[in-house]
Design a protein around this motif. Structure first.
Motif, PDB file in Angstrom:
ATOM      1  N   TRP A 172       0.851  -1.144   0.159  1.00  0.00           N
ATOM      2  CA  TRP A 172      -0.070   0.242  -0.051  1.00  0.00           C
ATOM      3  C   TRP A 172       0.850   1.150  -0.044  1.00  0.00           C
ATOM      4  CZ3 TRP A 172       1.004   3.043   3.984  1.00  0.00           C
ATOM      5  CH2 TRP A 172       1.217   2.759   5.263  1.00  0.00           C
ATOM      6  N   ALA A 173       1.980   1.154   0.434  1.00  0.00           N
ATOM      7  CA  ALA A 173       3.100   2.470   0.403  1.00  0.00           C
ATOM      8  C   ALA A 173       3.176   2.907  -1.150  1.00  0.00           C
ATOM      9  CB  ALA A 173       4.336   2.004   1.295  1.00  0.00           C
ATOM     10  N   LEU A 174       3.341   1.647  -2.034  1.00  0.00           N
ATOM     11  CA  LEU A 174       3.640   1.868  -3.143  1.00  0.00           C
ATOM     12  C   LEU A 174       2.245   2.742  -3.914  1.00  0.00           C
ATOM     13  CD1 LEU A 174       5.128  -1.286  -4.592  1.00  0.00           C
ATOM     14  CD2 LEU A 174       6.207   0.666  -4.267  1.00  0.00           C
ATOM     15  N   HIS A 175       1.106   2.143  -3.624  1.00  0.00           N
ATOM     16  CA  HIS A 175      -0.238   2.929  -4.016  1.00  0.00           C
ATOM     17  C   HIS A 175      -0.378   4.383  -3.676  1.00  0.00           C
ATOM     18  CE1 HIS A 175      -2.246  -1.020  -5.767  1.00  0.00           C
ATOM     19  NE2 HIS A 175      -1.169  -1.375  -5.060  1.00  0.00           N
ATOM     20  N   LEU A 176       0.181   4.278  -2.318  1.00  0.00           N
ATOM     21  CA  LEU A 176      -0.063   5.872  -1.871  1.00  0.00           C
ATOM     22  C   LEU A 176       0.810   6.956  -2.368  1.00  0.00           C
ATOM     23  CD1 LEU A 176      -1.376   7.359   0.451  1.00  0.00           C
ATOM     24  CD2 LEU A 176       0.251   6.587   2.235  1.00  0.00           C
ATOM     25  N   GLY A 177       2.027   6.238  -2.481  1.00  0.00           N
ATOM     26  CA  GLY A 177       3.147   7.134  -3.039  1.00  0.00           C
ATOM     27  C   GLY A 177       2.774   7.502  -4.413  1.00  0.00           C
ATOM     28  N   TYR A 178       2.302   6.682  -5.439  1.00  0.00           N
ATOM     29  CA  TYR A 178       1.965   6.783  -6.782  1.00  0.00           C
ATOM     30  C   TYR A 178       0.798   8.083  -6.552  1.00  0.00           C
ATOM     31  CZ  TYR A 178       0.772   6.322 -11.684  1.00  0.00           C
ATOM     32  OH  TYR A 178       0.627   6.462 -12.952  1.00  0.00           O
ATOM     33  N   GLY A 179      -0.062   7.437  -5.694  1.00  0.00           N
ATOM     34  CA  GLY A 179      -1.387   8.442  -5.694  1.00  0.00           C
ATOM     35  C   GLY A 179      -1.015   9.840  -5.193  1.00  0.00           C
ATOM     36  N   LEU A 180      -0.096  10.069  -4.461  1.00  0.00           N
ATOM     37  CA  LEU A 180       0.249  11.315  -3.978  1.00  0.00           C
ATOM     38  C   LEU A 180       1.157  12.190  -5.055  1.00  0.00           C
ATOM     39  CD1 LEU A 180       1.183  10.968  -0.237  1.00  0.00           C
ATOM     40  CD2 LEU A 180      -0.907  11.835  -1.237  1.00  0.00           C
ATOM     41  N   THR A 181       1.716  11.097  -5.689  1.00  0.00           N
ATOM     42  CA  THR A 181       2.561  12.005  -6.971  1.00  0.00           C
ATOM     43  C   THR A 181       1.655  12.243  -7.983  1.00  0.00           C
ATOM     44  OG1 THR A 181       4.284  10.420  -6.631  1.00  0.00           O
ATOM     45  CG2 THR A 181       3.974  11.460  -8.978  1.00  0.00           C
ATOM     46  N   ALA A 182       0.746  11.662  -8.365  1.00  0.00           N
ATOM     47  CA  ALA A 182      -0.505  11.957  -9.450  1.00  0.00           C
ATOM     48  C   ALA A 182      -1.172  13.138  -8.969  1.00  0.00           C
ATOM     49  CB  ALA A 182      -1.385  10.900  -9.701  1.00  0.00           C
ATOM     50  N   LEU A 183      -1.609  12.983  -7.736  1.00  0.00           N
ATOM     51  CA  LEU A 183      -2.384  14.210  -7.101  1.00  0.00           C
ATOM     52  C   LEU A 183      -1.607  15.484  -7.107  1.00  0.00           C
ATOM     53  CD1 LEU A 183      -5.173  15.266  -5.898  1.00  0.00           C
ATOM     54  CD2 LEU A 183      -4.180  14.385  -3.787  1.00  0.00           C
ATOM     55  N   GLY A 184      -0.379  15.273  -6.659  1.00  0.00           N
ATOM     56  CA  GLY A 184       0.584  16.490  -6.912  1.00  0.00           C
ATOM     57  C   GLY A 184       0.987  17.268  -8.234  1.00  0.00           C
ATOM     58  N   LEU A 185       0.922  16.557  -9.024  1.00  0.00           N
ATOM     59  CA  LEU A 185       0.983  16.813 -10.463  1.00  0.00           C
ATOM     60  C   LEU A 185      -0.129  17.501 -10.732  1.00  0.00           C
ATOM     61  CD1 LEU A 185       2.652  13.868 -12.295  1.00  0.00           C
ATOM     62  CD2 LEU A 185       3.385  16.015 -12.224  1.00  0.00           C
ATOM     63  N   ALA A 186      -1.405  17.202 -10.566  1.00  0.00           N
ATOM     64  CA  ALA A 186      -2.522  17.703 -11.003  1.00  0.00           C
ATOM     65  C   ALA A 186      -2.742  19.256 -10.085  1.00  0.00           C
ATOM     66  CB  ALA A 186      -3.654  16.836 -10.537  1.00  0.00           C
ATOM     67  N   LEU A 187      -2.307  19.200  -8.829  1.00  0.00           N
ATOM     68  CA  LEU A 187      -2.666  20.237  -8.081  1.00  0.00           C
ATOM     69  C   LEU A 187      -1.587  21.397  -8.567  1.00  0.00           C
ATOM     70  CD1 LEU A 187      -3.519  19.039  -4.323  1.00  0.00           C
ATOM     71  CD2 LEU A 187      -4.965  19.813  -6.271  1.00  0.00           C
ATOM     72  N   THR A 188      -0.340  20.761  -8.895  1.00  0.00           N
ATOM     73  CA  THR A 188       0.721  21.765  -9.202  1.00  0.00           C
ATOM     74  C   THR A 188       0.552  22.458 -10.738  1.00  0.00           C
ATOM     75  OG1 THR A 188       2.474  20.733  -7.933  1.00  0.00           O
ATOM     76  CG2 THR A 188       3.217  22.274  -9.741  1.00  0.00           C
ATOM     77  N   GLY A 189      -0.063  21.565 -11.456  1.00  0.00           N
ATOM     78  CA  GLY A 189      -0.353  21.963 -12.729  1.00  0.00           C
ATOM     79  C   GLY A 189      -1.550  22.959 -12.598  1.00  0.00           C
ATOM     80  N   LEU A 190      -2.535  22.934 -11.867  1.00  0.00           N
ATOM     81  CA  LEU A 190      -3.711  23.692 -11.874  1.00  0.00           C
ATOM     82  C   LEU A 190      -3.245  25.057 -11.272  1.00  0.00           C
ATOM     83  CD1 LEU A 190      -6.485  21.783  -9.927  1.00  0.00           C
ATOM     84  CD2 LEU A 190      -6.573  22.813 -12.273  1.00  0.00           C
ATOM     85  N   ALA A 191      -2.189  25.115 -10.382  1.00  0.00           N
ATOM     86  CA  ALA A 191      -1.449  26.456  -9.884  1.00  0.00           C
ATOM     87  C   ALA A 191      -0.750  27.069 -10.832  1.00  0.00           C
ATOM     88  CB  ALA A 191      -0.657  25.974  -8.569  1.00  0.00           C
ATOM     89  N   TRP A 192       0.114  26.426 -11.749  1.00  0.00           N
ATOM     90  CA  TRP A 192       0.598  27.121 -12.849  1.00  0.00           C
ATOM     91  C   TRP A 192      -0.527  27.542 -13.900  1.00  0.00           C
ATOM     92  CZ3 TRP A 192       4.459  22.260 -13.760  1.00  0.00           C
ATOM     93  CH2 TRP A 192       5.475  22.377 -12.588  1.00  0.00           C
ATOM     94  N   ALA A 193      -1.470  27.099 -13.934  1.00  0.00           N
ATOM     95  CA  ALA A 193      -2.560  27.627 -14.995  1.00  0.00           C
ATOM     96  C   ALA A 193      -3.389  28.678 -14.227  1.00  0.00           C
ATOM     97  CB  ALA A 193      -3.699  26.504 -15.294  1.00  0.00           C
ATOM     98  N   GLY A 194      -2.968  28.899 -12.893  1.00  0.00           N
ATOM     99  CA  GLY A 194      -3.537  30.160 -11.938  1.00  0.00           C
ATOM    100  C   GLY A 194      -4.635  29.787 -10.986  1.00  0.00           C
ATOM    101  N   VAL A 195      -4.925  28.569 -10.830  1.00  0.00           N
ATOM    102  CA  VAL A 195      -5.966  28.003  -9.800  1.00  0.00           C
ATOM    103  C   VAL A 195      -5.010  27.541  -8.666  1.00  0.00           C
ATOM    104  CG1 VAL A 195      -7.656  26.482  -9.416  1.00  0.00           C
ATOM    105  CG2 VAL A 195      -7.520  27.669 -11.647  1.00  0.00           C
ATOM    106  N   GLY A 196      -5.227  27.918  -7.426  1.00  0.00           N
ATOM    107  CA  GLY A 196      -4.680  27.208  -6.321  1.00  0.00           C
ATOM    108  C   GLY A 196      -3.352  27.851  -5.794  1.00  0.00           C
ATOM    109  N   SER A 197      -2.727  26.879  -4.818  1.00  0.00           N
ATOM    110  CA  SER A 197      -1.297  27.258  -4.471  1.00  0.00           C
ATOM    111  C   SER A 197      -0.137  26.534  -4.961  1.00  0.00           C
ATOM    112  CB  SER A 197      -1.164  27.308  -2.850  1.00  0.00           C
ATOM    113  OG  SER A 197       0.125  27.390  -2.528  1.00  0.00           O
ATOM    114  N   GLU A 198       0.787  27.078  -5.825  1.00  0.00           N
ATOM    115  CA  GLU A 198       1.830  26.305  -6.344  1.00  0.00           C
ATOM    116  C   GLU A 198       2.798  25.644  -5.143  1.00  0.00           C
ATOM    117  OE1 GLU A 198       5.798  26.932  -9.425  1.00  0.00           O
ATOM    118  OE2 GLU A 198       4.788  28.644  -8.200  1.00  0.00           O
ATOM    119  N   LEU A 199       2.916  26.315  -4.029  1.00  0.00           N
ATOM    120  CA  LEU A 199       3.776  25.888  -2.765  1.00  0.00           C
ATOM    121  C   LEU A 199       3.052  24.935  -2.334  1.00  0.00           C
ATOM    122  CD1 LEU A 199       6.167  26.795  -1.478  1.00  0.00           C
ATOM    123  CD2 LEU A 199       4.775  27.931   0.356  1.00  0.00           C
ATOM    124  N   ALA A 200       1.752  24.780  -2.147  1.00  0.00           N
ATOM    125  CA  ALA A 200       0.933  23.662  -1.730  1.00  0.00           C
ATOM    126  C   ALA A 200       1.149  22.344  -2.627  1.00  0.00           C
ATOM    127  CB  ALA A 200      -0.183  23.758  -1.527  1.00  0.00           C
TER     128      ALA A 200
END
Length: 396
Positions: A271-299
């Protein structure tokens, strides 16, 4: 064989140990300095780059590079059947990595060009060895890692070009370096996470409802993730890199939903592999949104760096260390606790980014939890790094 020679006999031993030690030391220095500043202390760290840039650079190109070195020096010979790197090469390349860390720590007193040369030397030497091993049995899906290593090196170069006064590319280099680590997780994690889960299910007697990993989704997620760093290094508008990051993250989360993560609930090594992969994917999505002007890049960046890169590397390093030393693939209790601490550290750091009133306390708590997690990893696996391989155990 002496314990010291054994440490340098296989890439995972010295580099996964070095990664753990550096994770503790680097974060302790950073958190200690922050705590001093928050308490009203003055002065700066005797570094060339600003302290926050040193921290970001060393977590990506110090810790991250050590994790990559240990993984590739161990995995590539298994993939290709090529001869593993001899202990003299492993010793030499480990010293090159260490020289880069010392140079970055002493960048305030060393010539910037010398710092750049020492820090940039590790990846080309590692890549050259990997190339000779991949050519033993070349496959396109494996040769792609030479591209990702090249991008990783180019991102580090971009940082040093700014510190040399030749370009204003430092921030792009840091973003791109983290994006490359995320891309490697999307590609590699996207193979091993469902693969290891499937193997465990089959060994348990399960024959249906196994993980499904559609090649088209794998190609889309991996291609978009790699393209993020290319866009950043090419200086394309933030919304371009942001759109690619969102695409990679969303497709990554869709893939994860097909991998039967719920079945792994009682198996931390999985489950550590699933969790690490999931947080990577979620982190990419949130960072991408921030670069597009939505949300916090730092977060987004800290979720990607701590929860994604930190969590996935911890999962891979611990599993590979157990498997390649002949131990059973059962995470020791301290390592299981570490698996749970990393997402907690990520959550606190994200909270501090979106709620400024909580910034100071959450940043220090996140740093302390990170140090505790990797301290537990070292406590449990330090003896394994130095011990002989057992005759029997689980395969990595």
């Amino acid at each position: 064989m002496s314990a010291l020679k054994r440490l340098f006999s296989e890439g995972f031993r010295v580099f996964f140990l070095a990664a753990g030690l550096f994770a503790v030391l680097g974060m302790t220095i950073w958190s200690g300095w922050l705590g001093w500043q928050f308490a009203g202390g003055g002065g700066a760290l005797p570094l060339g780059p600003a302290p926050q840039l040193w921290h970001a650079h060393e977590m990506i190109f110090g810790y991250g590079a050590a994790a990559l070195g240990g993984f590739f020096l161990t995995a590539v010979p298994n993939w290709t059947g090529a001869r593993a790197a001899p202990h003299l090469f492993i010793t030499g390349v480990a010293l090159i990595w260490l020289a880069g860390r010392i140079a970055m720590a002493a960048a305030g007193v060393l010539p910037p060009l010398l710092v750049a040369v020492l820090d940039l030397a590790f990846v080309p030497v590692l890549a050259a060895k990997i190339l000779t091993q991949l050519l033993h049995r070349p496959k396109p899906q494996q040769m792609v890692f030479l591209l990702t290593l090249t991008l990783f090196w180019a991102a580090d170069l971009a940082c040093h070009l700014e510190w040399l006064g030749l370009a204003e590319t430092g921030w792009a280099g840091l973003r791109a370096g983290l994006a490359v680590l995320a891309a490697m997780i999307i590609i590699l994690g996207g193979r091993v996470t469902p693969g290891f889960t499937r193997n465990a299910m089959v060994q348990s007697g399960r024959e249906s409802r196994l993980p499904w990993n559609p090649p088209a989704l794998a190609l889309l997620a991996g291609g978009a993730a790699v393209a993020v760093s290319v866009a950043l290094l090419a200086g394309l508008p933030d919304w371009v890199a942001g759109g690619l990051a969102v695409l990679a993250g969303v497709v990554g989360l869709i893939r994860l939903a097909f991998w039967r993560g719920g079945w792994t609930a009682g198996k931390p090594i999985l489950w550590a592999l699933h969790l690490g992969y999931g947080l990577t994917a979620l982190g990419l999505a949130l960072t991408g949104l921030a670069w597009a002007g939505v949300g916090s890049e730092l977060a987004g960046l800290h979720l990607l760096g701590i929860g994604g890169a930190g969590g996935m590397t911890l999962a891979i390093m611990s599993r590979a260390t157990l498997g390649h030393t002949g131990r059973a693939l059962v995470a020791p209790r301290p390592v299981v606790v570490a698996y749970g601490l990393i997402p907690l550290a990520a959550a606190l750091r994200v909270l501090g980014a979106v709620l400024p009133d909580l910034h100071d306390v959450t940043v220090l708590l996140a740093g302390g939890i990170w140090v505790l997690a990797f301290g537990l990893y070292l406590l449990a696996l330090w003896p394994v790094f130095l011990a002989p391989r057992l005759a029997r155990g689980g395969a990595a």
